[in-house]
Write an enzyme that holds these catalytic residues in place. Structure first.
Site, PDB file in Angstrom:
ATOM      1  N   ASP A  65      16.892  -3.990   5.609  1.00  0.00           N
ATOM      2  CA  ASP A  65      16.183  -3.927   4.331  1.00  0.00           C
ATOM      3  C   ASP A  65      15.179  -5.081   4.310  1.00  0.00           C
ATOM      4  O   ASP A  65      15.578  -6.243   4.459  1.00  0.00           O
ATOM      5  CB  ASP A  65      17.206  -4.073   3.197  1.00  0.00           C
ATOM      6  CG  ASP A  65      16.585  -3.872   1.825  1.00  0.00           C
ATOM      7  OD1 ASP A  65      15.388  -4.186   1.642  1.00  0.00           O
ATOM      8  OD2 ASP A  65      17.306  -3.398   0.924  1.00  0.00           O
ATOM      9  N   SER A 144      -3.383  -1.592   0.658  1.00  0.00           N
ATOM     10  CA  SER A 144      -3.831  -0.282   0.172  1.00  0.00           C
ATOM     11  C   SER A 144      -5.268  -0.426  -0.320  1.00  0.00           C
ATOM     12  O   SER A 144      -5.723  -1.550  -0.608  1.00  0.00           O
ATOM     13  CB  SER A 144      -2.946   0.154  -1.001  1.00  0.00           C
ATOM     14  OG  SER A 144      -3.536   1.222  -1.708  1.00  0.00           O
ATOM     15  N   TYR A 157       2.325  -1.566  -8.731  1.00  0.00           N
ATOM     16  CA  TYR A 157       2.041  -1.235  -7.324  1.00  0.00           C
ATOM     17  C   TYR A 157       0.744  -1.904  -6.856  1.00  0.00           C
ATOM     18  O   TYR A 157       0.718  -2.573  -5.820  1.00  0.00           O
ATOM     19  CB  TYR A 157       1.955   0.281  -7.156  1.00  0.00           C
ATOM     20  CG  TYR A 157       1.616   0.692  -5.735  1.00  0.00           C
ATOM     21  CD1 TYR A 157       2.541   0.528  -4.713  1.00  0.00           C
ATOM     22  CD2 TYR A 157       0.372   1.239  -5.410  1.00  0.00           C
ATOM     23  CE1 TYR A 157       2.242   0.885  -3.402  1.00  0.00           C
ATOM     24  CE2 TYR A 157       0.065   1.599  -4.112  1.00  0.00           C
ATOM     25  CZ  TYR A 157       1.002   1.417  -3.111  1.00  0.00           C
ATOM     26  OH  TYR A 157       0.696   1.771  -1.813  1.00  0.00           O
ATOM     27  N   SER A 160       1.119  -5.574  -6.338  1.00  0.00           N
ATOM     28  CA  SER A 160       1.891  -5.946  -5.133  1.00  0.00           C
ATOM     29  C   SER A 160       1.013  -5.801  -3.897  1.00  0.00           C
ATOM     30  O   SER A 160       1.104  -6.593  -2.952  1.00  0.00           O
ATOM     31  CB  SER A 160       3.166  -5.097  -5.008  1.00  0.00           C
ATOM     32  OG  SER A 160       2.872  -3.757  -4.617  1.00  0.00           O
ATOM     33  N   LYS A 161       0.125  -4.803  -3.898  1.00  0.00           N
ATOM     34  CA  LYS A 161      -0.780  -4.598  -2.759  1.00  0.00           C
ATOM     35  C   LYS A 161      -1.859  -5.687  -2.727  1.00  0.00           C
ATOM     36  O   LYS A 161      -2.309  -6.091  -1.664  1.00  0.00           O
ATOM     37  CB  LYS A 161      -1.412  -3.202  -2.835  1.00  0.00           C
ATOM     38  CG  LYS A 161      -0.399  -2.067  -2.719  1.00  0.00           C
ATOM     39  CD  LYS A 161       0.066  -1.893  -1.304  1.00  0.00           C
ATOM     40  CE  LYS A 161       1.535  -1.868  -1.133  1.00  0.00           C
ATOM     41  NZ  LYS A 161       1.987  -1.773   0.263  1.00  0.00           N
TER      42      LYS A 161
HETATM   43  N1  LIG Z   1       0.898   7.121   1.490  1.00  0.00           N
HETATM   44  C1  LIG Z   1      -0.112   6.574   0.811  1.00  0.00           C
HETATM   45  O1  LIG Z   1      -0.869   7.242   0.103  1.00  0.00           O
HETATM   46  C2  LIG Z   1      -0.384   5.095   0.947  1.00  0.00           C
HETATM   47  C3  LIG Z   1      -1.665   4.626   0.583  1.00  0.00           C
HETATM   48  C4  LIG Z   1      -1.924   3.267   0.689  1.00  0.00           C
HETATM   49  C5  LIG Z   1      -0.940   2.410   1.159  1.00  0.00           C
HETATM   50  N2  LIG Z   1       0.286   2.892   1.501  1.00  0.00           N
HETATM   51  C6  LIG Z   1       1.304   1.947   1.976  1.00  0.00           C
HETATM   52  O2  LIG Z   1       1.735   2.348   3.261  1.00  0.00           O
HETATM   53  C7  LIG Z   1       3.053   1.839   3.489  1.00  0.00           C
HETATM   54  C8  LIG Z   1       3.889   2.931   4.118  1.00  0.00           C
HETATM   55  O3  LIG Z   1       4.013   3.994   3.199  1.00  0.00           O
HETATM   56  P1  LIG Z   1       4.045   5.523   3.651  1.00  0.00           P
HETATM   57  O4  LIG Z   1       2.885   6.198   3.063  1.00  0.00           O
HETATM   58  O5  LIG Z   1       4.282   5.648   5.096  1.00  0.00           O
HETATM   59  O6  LIG Z   1       5.318   5.995   2.797  1.00  0.00           O
HETATM   60  P2  LIG Z   1       6.750   6.552   3.242  1.00  0.00           P
HETATM   61  O7  LIG Z   1       6.614   7.730   4.128  1.00  0.00           O
HETATM   62  O8  LIG Z   1       7.510   6.704   1.964  1.00  0.00           O
HETATM   63  O9  LIG Z   1       7.377   5.353   4.101  1.00  0.00           O
HETATM   64  C9  LIG Z   1       7.865   4.184   3.511  1.00  0.00           C
HETATM   65  C10 LIG Z   1       8.707   3.457   4.530  1.00  0.00           C
HETATM   66  O10 LIG Z   1       9.165   2.223   3.973  1.00  0.00           O
HETATM   67  C11 LIG Z   1      10.555   2.112   4.185  1.00  0.00           C
HETATM   68  N3  LIG Z   1      11.148   1.283   3.145  1.00  0.00           N
HETATM   69  C12 LIG Z   1      11.016   1.405   1.796  1.00  0.00           C
HETATM   70  N4  LIG Z   1      11.724   0.455   1.187  1.00  0.00           N
HETATM   71  C13 LIG Z   1      12.292  -0.305   2.159  1.00  0.00           C
HETATM   72  C14 LIG Z   1      13.134  -1.439   2.162  1.00  0.00           C
HETATM   73  N5  LIG Z   1      13.565  -2.020   1.017  1.00  0.00           N
HETATM   74  N6  LIG Z   1      13.537  -1.953   3.347  1.00  0.00           N
HETATM   75  C15 LIG Z   1      13.136  -1.385   4.508  1.00  0.00           C
HETATM   76  N7  LIG Z   1      12.339  -0.313   4.575  1.00  0.00           N
HETATM   77  C16 LIG Z   1      11.935   0.224   3.407  1.00  0.00           C
HETATM   78  C17 LIG Z   1      11.076   3.538   4.197  1.00  0.00           C
HETATM   79  O11 LIG Z   1      12.262   3.633   4.982  1.00  0.00           O
HETATM   80  P3  LIG Z   1      13.776   3.720   4.469  1.00  0.00           P
HETATM   81  O12 LIG Z   1      13.780   4.481   3.184  1.00  0.00           O
HETATM   82  O13 LIG Z   1      14.462   4.419   5.610  1.00  0.00           O
HETATM   83  O14 LIG Z   1      14.199   2.294   4.336  1.00  0.00           O
HETATM   84  C18 LIG Z   1       9.946   4.241   4.935  1.00  0.00           C
HETATM   85  O15 LIG Z   1      10.113   4.120   6.322  1.00  0.00           O
HETATM   86  C19 LIG Z   1       3.554   1.356   2.135  1.00  0.00           C
HETATM   87  O16 LIG Z   1       3.499  -0.065   2.088  1.00  0.00           O
HETATM   88  C20 LIG Z   1       2.573   1.934   1.142  1.00  0.00           C
HETATM   89  O17 LIG Z   1       2.435   1.143   0.004  1.00  0.00           O
HETATM   90  C21 LIG Z   1       0.580   4.213   1.414  1.00  0.00           C
END
Ligand SMILES: NC(=O)c1ccc[n+]([C@@H]2O[C@H](COP(=O)([O-])OP(=O)(O)OC[C@H]3O[C@@H](n4cnc5c(N)ncnc54)[C@H](OP(=O)(O)O)[C@@H]3O)[C@@H](O)[C@H]2O)c1
Length: 274
Positions: A65, A144, A157, A160-161
């Site tokens: 985590d 982000s 959100y 935090s970003k």
């Molecule tokens: N998708 C978008 O539109 C978008 C846009 C801009 C930025 N982002 C950023 O990209 C990053 C990745 O997001 P994603 O789009 O790939 O979303 P996602 O598919 O939901 O992946 C999120 C990942 O974070 C892990 N996670 C969440 N909480 C955690 C914790 N407390 N400890 C360890 N692992 C944790 C989850 O794994 P487990 O649940 O297995 O722990 C999962 O592997 C994030 O920081 C997000 O803010 C996403």
């Protein structure tokens, strides 16, 4: 600057059980980097390691985590034990909430900052001493596009970003000349589990966005992963995966009144979808 040959340079990636982190792990492994992958869902990580090794790459799963400094230290230790050093970290784990500030509880806000900001800091703090000692390294922070503006219904959100963005930028300058790069990554709407997770955490009836072929401002996790590998090869301060959104957000920062008007329209539209 000459392109960095990534072969043999180990990277630790958090949030690798889905989406951007999962795609980045595969892309880094294909570029020849030994990869230590972390998240809470160990079964997903084991499947990812099997996939990478089947392709001839090197990978190790280290479940944990990110909110726990001890788990992040364990990830860095495991990377060094398995591959001899830690060259790069991709602090990627995170999630979103979409709620007005007055409906967001203190606990929701603290939990989000604990994962999105502290999760990154915990990893960076664990890896940095080793990078300073070896006089080389790369810190990648998954921020982000919304890091540049406070987004209505997403104040927690987007803040935090912004914290990740500001730390990445400040450290970039602090570490200049040390051989260690610090880059912030600014994806736009990306196909992953993010949108579904945001919907269920926020009590929404509609996802934040749909498929990449359904919207102008949506892209795949693989697209973001390619940009991350390009930044590892040729370090740059900010990684933008959509030049159009980069321009629009820059305009929004320069013209806050215009940005507020556009954001108000978006907030009203989202209200009708709740
Ligand atoms: N998708 C978008 O539109 C978008 C846009 C801009 C930025 N982002 C950023 O990209 C990053 C990745 O997001 P994603 O789009 O790939 O979303 P996602 O598919 O939901 O992946 C999120 C990942 O974070 C892990 N996670 C969440 N909480 C955690 C914790 N407390 N400890 C360890 N692992 C944790 C989850 O794994 P487990 O649940 O297995 O722990 C999962 O592997 C994030 O920081 C997000 O803010 C996403």
């Amino acid at each position: 600057m000459a392109r960095i040959d990534l072969r043999g340079l180990p990277i630790a990636i958090t949030g690798a059980s889905s989406g951007i982190g999962y795609a980045a792990a595969i892309a880094c492994a294909r570029a020849g980097m030994p990869v230590a992958v972390s998240a809470r869902r160990a079964d997903r990580l084991n499947d990812l390691v099997t996939l990478i090794m089947r392709e001839g790459g090197r990978a190790v799963a280290v479940p944990g985590d990110v909110a726990s400094p001890e788990d992040c230290a364990r990830l860095v230790d495991a990377t060094r034990e398995a591959f001899g050093s830690v060259y790069a970290v991709f602090a990627n784990a995170g999630y979103g909430i979409e709620k007005p500030v007055h409906e967001t509880t203190d606990q929701e806000l603290r939990d989000l900052v604990e994962t999105n900001f502290w999760g990154s800091m915990n990893l960076v703090r664990a890896a940095l001493p080793h990078m300073l000692e070896s006089k080389r390294g790369h810190l990648l922070w998954c921020s982000s596009c919304v890091s540049k503006l406070g987004i209505p219904r997403m104040a927690a959100y987007s803040s935090s970003k912004a914290m990740q963005d500001h730390f990445a930028r400040a450290m970039r300058v602090e570490l200049a000349g040390s051989g260690i790069y610090s880059s912030s990554v600014h994806p736009i709407g990306t196909i992953s589990e993010f949108s579904d997770s945001l919907k269920s955490r926020s009590g929404l009836t509609k996802r934040a966005f749909g498929r990449p072929d359904k919207g102008l401002f949506v892209q795949t996790s693989e697209h973001v992963a390619r940009a991350i590998v390009a930044c590892l090869r040729k370090p740059r301060g900010e990684v933008w995966t959509s030049p159009t959104m980069h321009m629009l957000f820059a305009l929004g920062v320069a013209m806050p009144g215009l940005a507020d008007a556009v954001l108000m329209r978006r907030a009203r539209k989202r209200d009708r979808q709740r």
